[in-house]
Design an enzyme around this catalytic site. Sequence first.
Site, PDB file in Angstrom:
ATOM      1  N   GLY A   1       0.813  -1.216   0.000  1.00  0.00           N
ATOM      2  CA  GLY A   1       0.000   0.000   0.000  1.00  0.00           C
ATOM      3  C   GLY A   1       0.844   1.262   0.000  1.00  0.00           C
TER       4      GLY A   1
ATOM      5  N   SER B   1       2.178   2.471   2.714  1.00  0.00           N
ATOM      6  CA  SER B   1       1.862   3.207   3.946  1.00  0.00           C
ATOM      7  C   SER B   1       2.989   3.129   4.972  1.00  0.00           C
ATOM      8  CB  SER B   1       0.577   2.652   4.566  1.00  0.00           C
ATOM      9  OG  SER B   1       0.828   1.356   5.088  1.00  0.00           O
TER      10      SER B   1
ATOM     11  N   GLU C   1      -6.967   0.724   5.984  1.00  0.00           N
ATOM     12  CA  GLU C   1      -7.613   1.001   4.700  1.00  0.00           C
ATOM     13  C   GLU C   1      -6.609   1.021   3.545  1.00  0.00           C
ATOM     14  OE1 GLU C   1      -9.845   4.509   5.603  1.00  0.00           O
ATOM     15  OE2 GLU C   1     -11.038   4.326   3.779  1.00  0.00           O
ATOM     16  N   PHE C   2      -5.355   1.402   3.843  1.00  0.00           N
ATOM     17  CA  PHE C   2      -4.387   1.651   2.766  1.00  0.00           C
ATOM     18  C   PHE C   2      -3.128   0.802   2.897  1.00  0.00           C
ATOM     19  CE2 PHE C   2      -6.976   5.457   3.444  1.00  0.00           C
ATOM     20  CZ  PHE C   2      -7.585   5.522   2.197  1.00  0.00           C
ATOM     21  N   SER C   3      -3.224  -0.317   3.600  1.00  0.00           N
ATOM     22  CA  SER C   3      -2.063  -1.210   3.689  1.00  0.00           C
ATOM     23  C   SER C   3      -2.506  -2.619   3.321  1.00  0.00           C
ATOM     24  CB  SER C   3      -1.446  -1.164   5.092  1.00  0.00           C
ATOM     25  OG  SER C   3      -2.412  -1.476   6.074  1.00  0.00           O
TER      26      SER C   3
ATOM     27  N   SER D   1       3.503  -6.196  11.349  1.00  0.00           N
ATOM     28  CA  SER D   1       2.577  -5.158  11.789  1.00  0.00           C
ATOM     29  C   SER D   1       1.735  -5.578  13.007  1.00  0.00           C
ATOM     30  CB  SER D   1       1.680  -4.877  10.580  1.00  0.00           C
ATOM     31  OG  SER D   1       0.451  -4.365  10.930  1.00  0.00           O
TER      32      SER D   1
ATOM     33  N   GLY E   1      12.793 -11.414  -0.329  1.00  0.00           N
ATOM     34  CA  GLY E   1      11.940 -11.893  -1.403  1.00  0.00           C
ATOM     35  C   GLY E   1      10.621 -11.146  -1.417  1.00  0.00           C
TER      36      GLY E   1
ATOM     37  N   ARG F   1      -3.040  14.823  10.226  1.00  0.00           N
ATOM     38  CA  ARG F   1      -1.617  15.127  10.030  1.00  0.00           C
ATOM     39  C   ARG F   1      -1.431  16.031   8.802  1.00  0.00           C
ATOM     40  NH1 ARG F   1       2.965  10.645   8.571  1.00  0.00           N
ATOM     41  NH2 ARG F   1       1.369  10.081   7.077  1.00  0.00           N
TER      42      ARG F   1
ATOM     43  N   TYR G   1       3.796   4.380  22.253  1.00  0.00           N
ATOM     44  CA  TYR G   1       3.720   5.088  20.973  1.00  0.00           C
ATOM     45  C   TYR G   1       3.814   6.584  21.266  1.00  0.00           C
ATOM     46  CZ  TYR G   1       1.793   6.003  16.281  1.00  0.00           C
ATOM     47  OH  TYR G   1       1.599   6.403  14.982  1.00  0.00           O
TER      48      TYR G   1
HETATM   49  C1  LIG Z   1      -1.175   6.862   9.413  1.00  0.00           C
HETATM   50  C2  LIG Z   1      -0.467   5.560   9.583  1.00  0.00           C
HETATM   51  C3  LIG Z   1      -0.900   4.669  10.547  1.00  0.00           C
HETATM   52  C4  LIG Z   1      -0.236   3.454  10.719  1.00  0.00           C
HETATM   53  N1  LIG Z   1      -0.693   2.585  11.662  1.00  0.00           N
HETATM   54  C5  LIG Z   1      -0.070   1.397  11.836  1.00  0.00           C
HETATM   55  C6  LIG Z   1      -0.529   0.475  12.822  1.00  0.00           C
HETATM   56  O1  LIG Z   1      -1.514   0.722  13.526  1.00  0.00           O
HETATM   57  N2  LIG Z   1       0.135  -0.696  12.944  1.00  0.00           N
HETATM   58  C7  LIG Z   1       1.197  -1.006  12.155  1.00  0.00           C
HETATM   59  O2  LIG Z   1       1.742  -2.094  12.295  1.00  0.00           O
HETATM   60  N3  LIG Z   1       1.665  -0.137  11.239  1.00  0.00           N
HETATM   61  C8  LIG Z   1       1.064   1.040  11.049  1.00  0.00           C
HETATM   62  N4  LIG Z   1       1.527   1.923  10.098  1.00  0.00           N
HETATM   63  C9  LIG Z   1       2.691   1.564   9.275  1.00  0.00           C
HETATM   64  C10 LIG Z   1       2.326   0.797   7.967  1.00  0.00           C
HETATM   65  O3  LIG Z   1       0.982   0.972   7.643  1.00  0.00           O
HETATM   66  C11 LIG Z   1       2.655  -0.671   8.138  1.00  0.00           C
HETATM   67  O4  LIG Z   1       4.056  -0.808   8.171  1.00  0.00           O
HETATM   68  C12 LIG Z   1       2.084  -1.593   7.047  1.00  0.00           C
HETATM   69  O5  LIG Z   1       2.274  -2.916   7.459  1.00  0.00           O
HETATM   70  C13 LIG Z   1       2.709  -1.393   5.688  1.00  0.00           C
HETATM   71  O6  LIG Z   1       1.931  -2.090   4.733  1.00  0.00           O
HETATM   72  P1  LIG Z   1       1.922  -1.644   3.205  1.00  0.00           P
HETATM   73  O7  LIG Z   1       1.125  -2.623   2.443  1.00  0.00           O
HETATM   74  O8  LIG Z   1       1.515  -0.240   3.092  1.00  0.00           O
HETATM   75  O9  LIG Z   1       3.467  -1.827   2.863  1.00  0.00           O
HETATM   76  P2  LIG Z   1       4.467  -0.843   2.102  1.00  0.00           P
HETATM   77  O10 LIG Z   1       4.512   0.463   2.786  1.00  0.00           O
HETATM   78  O11 LIG Z   1       4.174  -0.847   0.665  1.00  0.00           O
HETATM   79  O12 LIG Z   1       5.842  -1.601   2.357  1.00  0.00           O
HETATM   80  C14 LIG Z   1       6.399  -1.690   3.640  1.00  0.00           C
HETATM   81  C15 LIG Z   1       7.634  -2.604   3.586  1.00  0.00           C
HETATM   82  O13 LIG Z   1       7.239  -3.923   3.258  1.00  0.00           O
HETATM   83  C16 LIG Z   1       7.808  -4.337   2.019  1.00  0.00           C
HETATM   84  N5  LIG Z   1       6.750  -5.064   1.304  1.00  0.00           N
HETATM   85  C17 LIG Z   1       5.505  -4.640   1.009  1.00  0.00           C
HETATM   86  N6  LIG Z   1       4.811  -5.613   0.405  1.00  0.00           N
HETATM   87  C18 LIG Z   1       5.632  -6.677   0.316  1.00  0.00           C
HETATM   88  C19 LIG Z   1       5.506  -7.996  -0.205  1.00  0.00           C
HETATM   89  N7  LIG Z   1       4.375  -8.434  -0.760  1.00  0.00           N
HETATM   90  N8  LIG Z   1       6.574  -8.826  -0.127  1.00  0.00           N
HETATM   91  C20 LIG Z   1       7.726  -8.424   0.445  1.00  0.00           C
HETATM   92  N9  LIG Z   1       7.903  -7.193   0.950  1.00  0.00           N
HETATM   93  C21 LIG Z   1       6.869  -6.336   0.893  1.00  0.00           C
HETATM   94  C22 LIG Z   1       8.275  -3.067   1.335  1.00  0.00           C
HETATM   95  O14 LIG Z   1       9.380  -3.293   0.483  1.00  0.00           O
HETATM   96  C23 LIG Z   1       8.641  -2.200   2.530  1.00  0.00           C
HETATM   97  O15 LIG Z   1       9.921  -2.530   2.980  1.00  0.00           O
HETATM   98  C24 LIG Z   1       0.886   3.145   9.910  1.00  0.00           C
HETATM   99  C25 LIG Z   1       1.303   4.052   8.931  1.00  0.00           C
HETATM  100  C26 LIG Z   1       0.642   5.247   8.770  1.00  0.00           C
HETATM  101  C27 LIG Z   1       1.110   6.205   7.725  1.00  0.00           C
END
Ligand SMILES: Cc1cc2nc3c(=O)[nH]c(=O)nc-3n(C[C@H](O)[C@H](O)[C@H](O)COP(=O)(O)OP(=O)(O)OC[C@H]3O[C@@H](n4cnc5c(N)ncnc54)[C@H](O)[C@@H]3O)c2cc1C
Length: 547
Positions: free
Chosen positions: A140, A142, A209-211, A221, A274, A410, A468
């Site tokens: 996502g 995020s 919603e966006f992860s 996570s 990977g 934010r 946090y």
């Molecule tokens: C407003 C806000 C609130 C948040 N709240 C939380 C929360 O409550 N809890 C929490 O844990 N985190 C939270 N986060 C952080 C973030 O959402 C998490 O880290 C989430 O797990 C990232 O998922 P993503 O799909 O967006 O991954 P991305 O941001 O796209 O990627 C994150 C990392 O994972 C790797 N990656 C992504 N997909 C894959 C895949 N399929 N295979 C291998 N590697 C991959 C990427 O290379 C990168 O290193 C928050 C972030 C924001 C901005």
Amino acid sequence: MLLDMPTTDKNQNRYWGWGYQNHEYDPHKASLFLHLLAQRFALNTLAPKQIPPTVEQFSIPKTKLSEEFIARWKERGLSLKNEDRLFHAAGKSYRDLIRIRTNTLARFPDGVLFLQDAKHLDSLFVDAKKLGITLIPFGGGSGVVGGTECVGPVNNTIVVVDVTKLDRLLSIDHTARTVRAQAGIFGPKLENELNRQGYTLGHFPQSFEFSTLGGWLATRSAGQNSTKYGKIENMVQSLVIHTPKGVIETHQVPASATGPSLKHLLLGSEGIYGIITEAVLKIHPLPQSQKFSCAFFENFEQGLTCVRTIMQADITPSVVRLSDADETSFFLDLMLSKKWQKKLLPHWFNFKGLGNHPCFMLIASEGQTTHTNFHLDKIRSLIRSTHGKLVPRKFAAKWKKDRFELPYLRDNLMDHGFFIDTLETAAPWSKLLGIYESMKLAFFEQKSHQLLMACHLSHAYKDGASLYFTFMGVQKRGHEIAQWEEIKDLATNVIMSQGGTLSHHHGVGYDHKKWMVQEETPVGIEVLKAIKKELDPEGLLNPGKVV
Ligand SMILES: Cc1cc2nc3c(=O)[nH]c(=O)nc-3n(C[C@H](O)[C@H](O)[C@H](O)COP(=O)(O)OP(=O)(O)OC[C@H]3O[C@@H](n4cnc5c(N)ncnc54)[C@H](O)[C@@H]3O)c2cc1C
């Protein structure tokens, strides 16, 4: 308990902020909060709203991808569009967004591959090796630790591999109560499909919603209900990961003792080992009921004692959230809509012996109604015995309503020149208060930045919990990144020196990498690097991250 959120439409997302382009945080509450901050920082007026640059205003260089590569991958999902290259150039940390807003982002991927089929990965790795292309897995987007940052030699050719087209729920095993899903599925789609069949995954990060599932697994996570359902690593039964060396599918069993757990080595690998394409996760029947208890404590220490007592009494709440006095004050400012409520509350606090800086806690219990009620009664009695003062549950309803909305706020803050960053850790109970107090002291003693610090505890365990922190201040225009670096260094150094972990759930990425030598012993770091070398000998995947 049903969330019923619309399925995520990534095409409508802001590249310069959070969530959907056409969605805002409640304007009335946003304005109230902005003026409150201005007051706290003794500003006469709010800084005028900054308009982020348009896509056309970025100097995105011509792609370095060869004609040969483009011809082969265009029909398999390769995009060279500037809007795609911009959206995939950064994550959603303050550092990411400030560089986008100030148009100072130095690097952009040369292309974005919207992966259509996991089977394409083998030939992608072959081409990447042959042509010297760096691959960055992307869900996502995020992430908040620079995990998708384009780093490495400046003339590297970089392709971001966006996994979000692999977004299907593949099957549900009703007997074992597990779900198999593709890694690119966003939170709402996965949860809605499970809900329709009477289940929940129980994973609700604020970024839900966006992860994506793959992003959650890659960063280990934690969701808001993690105290009952666990972090994502506790939910996953098996996963499929494509590495340049070949595919690994871990055995789909509830437990095993076949040497070290390969699954756990791959979880949290943040795209360096990977690309995760599929996983099997435990699911739960939708809870019949969810009930909250809300209370105030005279101070943070009292609240910590209460949460620890509850956790160690074999009670498993789903949500646990204890705010310190500053966060409580912000929460109340945003949540209490009537002036008389704000006026009366301090009197009630004094009447109840809570002093002038009380700390708010909410705890939820969920499951079968009998289970919920039983736990709720026990929780309430432990709150009383640890000096908490119970208040009506409608405080929790306000939190619940706002929990996925707050990230939009934010953007309002950044629009008007405020600094805002968050940071998290976890530690044993014996160290939590020390971390909290050292952080307060460190920020009180530093004189370079005018800052407010707020903190909450969430994700509680029998042996400790996560803290946090949120830092807010006035941006130093023209020096935004230097300011961010100083604050990040100060806060992270406090955590590391007081025995906390570098991250409980955000991960390491690029931003935290320099502290990994304090998190792990030298041999531990060598092991992590050796695995990388074995699975990705040419270093194609996500260089410069984690170790
Ligand atoms: C407003 C806000 C609130 C948040 N709240 C939380 C929360 O409550 N809890 C929490 O844990 N985190 C939270 N986060 C952080 C973030 O959402 C998490 O880290 C989430 O797990 C990232 O998922 P993503 O799909 O967006 O991954 P991305 O941001 O796209 O990627 C994150 C990392 O994972 C790797 N990656 C992504 N997909 C894959 C895949 N399929 N295979 C291998 N590697 C991959 C990427 O290379 C990168 O290193 C928050 C972030 C924001 C901005």
